[in-house]
Design a protein around this motif. Sequence first.
Motif, PDB file in Angstrom:
ATOM      1  N   ASP A 170       0.864  -1.198   0.000  1.00 34.38           N
ATOM      2  CA  ASP A 170       0.000   0.000   0.000  1.00 34.38           C
ATOM      3  C   ASP A 170       0.892   1.237   0.000  1.00 34.38           C
ATOM      4  O   ASP A 170       1.876   1.305   0.746  1.00 34.38           O
ATOM      5  CB  ASP A 170      -0.903  -0.007   1.248  1.00 34.38           C
ATOM      6  CG  ASP A 170      -1.886   1.156   1.250  1.00 34.38           C
ATOM      7  OD1 ASP A 170      -3.084   0.939   0.990  1.00 34.38           O
ATOM      8  OD2 ASP A 170      -1.444   2.306   1.517  1.00 34.38           O
ATOM      9  N   SER A 223      -6.981   1.611  -6.004  1.00 32.65           N
ATOM     10  CA  SER A 223      -6.391   2.788  -5.365  1.00 32.65           C
ATOM     11  C   SER A 223      -4.858   2.640  -5.300  1.00 32.65           C
ATOM     12  O   SER A 223      -4.240   2.322  -6.312  1.00 32.65           O
ATOM     13  CB  SER A 223      -7.011   2.992  -3.975  1.00 32.65           C
ATOM     14  OG  SER A 223      -6.505   4.149  -3.361  1.00 32.65           O
ATOM     15  N   ASP A 224      -4.259   2.805  -4.118  1.00 37.83           N
ATOM     16  CA  ASP A 224      -2.794   2.727  -4.024  1.00 37.83           C
ATOM     17  C   ASP A 224      -2.343   1.396  -3.432  1.00 37.83           C
ATOM     18  O   ASP A 224      -1.281   1.318  -2.828  1.00 37.83           O
ATOM     19  CB  ASP A 224      -2.258   3.895  -3.181  1.00 37.83           C
ATOM     20  CG  ASP A 224      -2.666   3.791  -1.715  1.00 37.83           C
ATOM     21  OD1 ASP A 224      -3.650   3.081  -1.415  1.00 37.83           O
ATOM     22  OD2 ASP A 224      -1.985   4.396  -0.858  1.00 37.83           O
ATOM     23  N   GLU A 225      -3.166   0.351  -3.588  1.00 36.70           N
ATOM     24  CA  GLU A 225      -2.798  -0.937  -2.988  1.00 36.70           C
ATOM     25  C   GLU A 225      -2.886  -2.092  -3.971  1.00 36.70           C
ATOM     26  O   GLU A 225      -3.608  -2.015  -4.977  1.00 36.70           O
ATOM     27  CB  GLU A 225      -3.715  -1.234  -1.793  1.00 36.70           C
ATOM     28  CG  GLU A 225      -5.157  -1.491  -2.220  1.00 36.70           C
ATOM     29  CD  GLU A 225      -6.024  -2.057  -1.101  1.00 36.70           C
ATOM     30  OE1 GLU A 225      -6.166  -1.366  -0.076  1.00 36.70           O
ATOM     31  OE2 GLU A 225      -6.548  -3.171  -1.271  1.00 36.70           O
TER      32      GLU A 225
HETATM   33 MG   LIG Z   1      -4.572   2.552   0.359  1.00 34.43          MG
END
Ligand SMILES: [Mg+2]
Length: 290
Positions: A64, A110-112
Amino acid sequence: MLIRCSASMILIICDSTAAFIRSNIWKKAFHFSAAMAKSKFEYVRLFEVDDRCLPNTWIVVRVDGKGFHKFSTEHGYEKPNDIKALSLMNRAATSVMEEFKDICLAYGQSDEYSFVFRKETQAYSRRSAKLSTNVCSLFTSAFVYYWNEYFPTIKPRYPPVFDGRTVLYPSNQNIRDYLSWRQADCHINNLYNTTFWALILKGGLTPTEAENKLKGTLSGDKNEILFSQFAINYNTEPEMLRKGTVLVRRKVPVALPNGGTREKSQIVQEHVDIIGDEFWNTNTHLLTLT
Ligand SMILES: [Mg+2]
Ligand SMILES: Nc1nc2c(ncn2[C@@H]2O[C@H](COP(=O)(O)OP(=O)(O)OP(=O)(O)O)[C@@H](O)[C@H]2O)c(=O)[nH]1
Ligand SMILES: [Mg+2]
């Protein structure tokens, strides 16, 4: 030359060898070389803990982005979703799957990104930290390595950081529930963010006003706001944004120079529902031991 050995000669040789083994000379020599290899500091190795993952369990490594709220702002990510940024995440995750063949499925949003290792994997003897650090390190370096392909006009302002963790899931239901949890998270956040930014960018509200308007709303209410105020049908928004990305290996036909085709295993991106049964019923190989 013919060497002739009598039985008594062999006995003499055996006797002298046995005497040598009994003597302390070789023991001293051995201790000396062992001491050379094993310094008095060697004992500190005992401080290292055995972190091998339980056998026969699904191993998930999730990475993440650290502080990506700031990173996305600093690098001009489009709001609420930046297709280039998500595509870069998918590219970095593909590099990880290319390297670690025992990853049977990955899911990102998302960011993961979550990487699912085969239940019976013996990669790094199933050592938890080895798995999470190698996956996380390769993901991060690939993210930077391919950055320019997705953001050719934006120079990274500082090195991005991703954290990594290893989590074990004992049953097929557990691993399915884990992936459902991540996809439900994607859906909830994306519906909220889409409505929130529509209220600001198209409705002219301030972030605080938009936040207050959405307080206590259910998903039906957000769908209604999007449709009635902004003529956005949430169900026709791009699937990558609503569902995230699943990476799996599939056999795909590749063209041969002679005009024929052959099947090749490739990592493919799919933006599909993984909460319901359909995906798992059509991909039974993913949850059965190979
Ligand atoms: Mg995240
Ligand atoms: N504008 C924009 N922002 C994004 C996008 N994808 C991720 N983000 C940002 O990244 C954040 C990811 O959330 P988190 O992982 O919970 O938060 P974080 O800021 O990374 O904080 P930590 O993970 O705790 O370090 C989101 O809240 C967004 O601010 C995108 O496509 N566009
Ligand atoms: Mg983050």
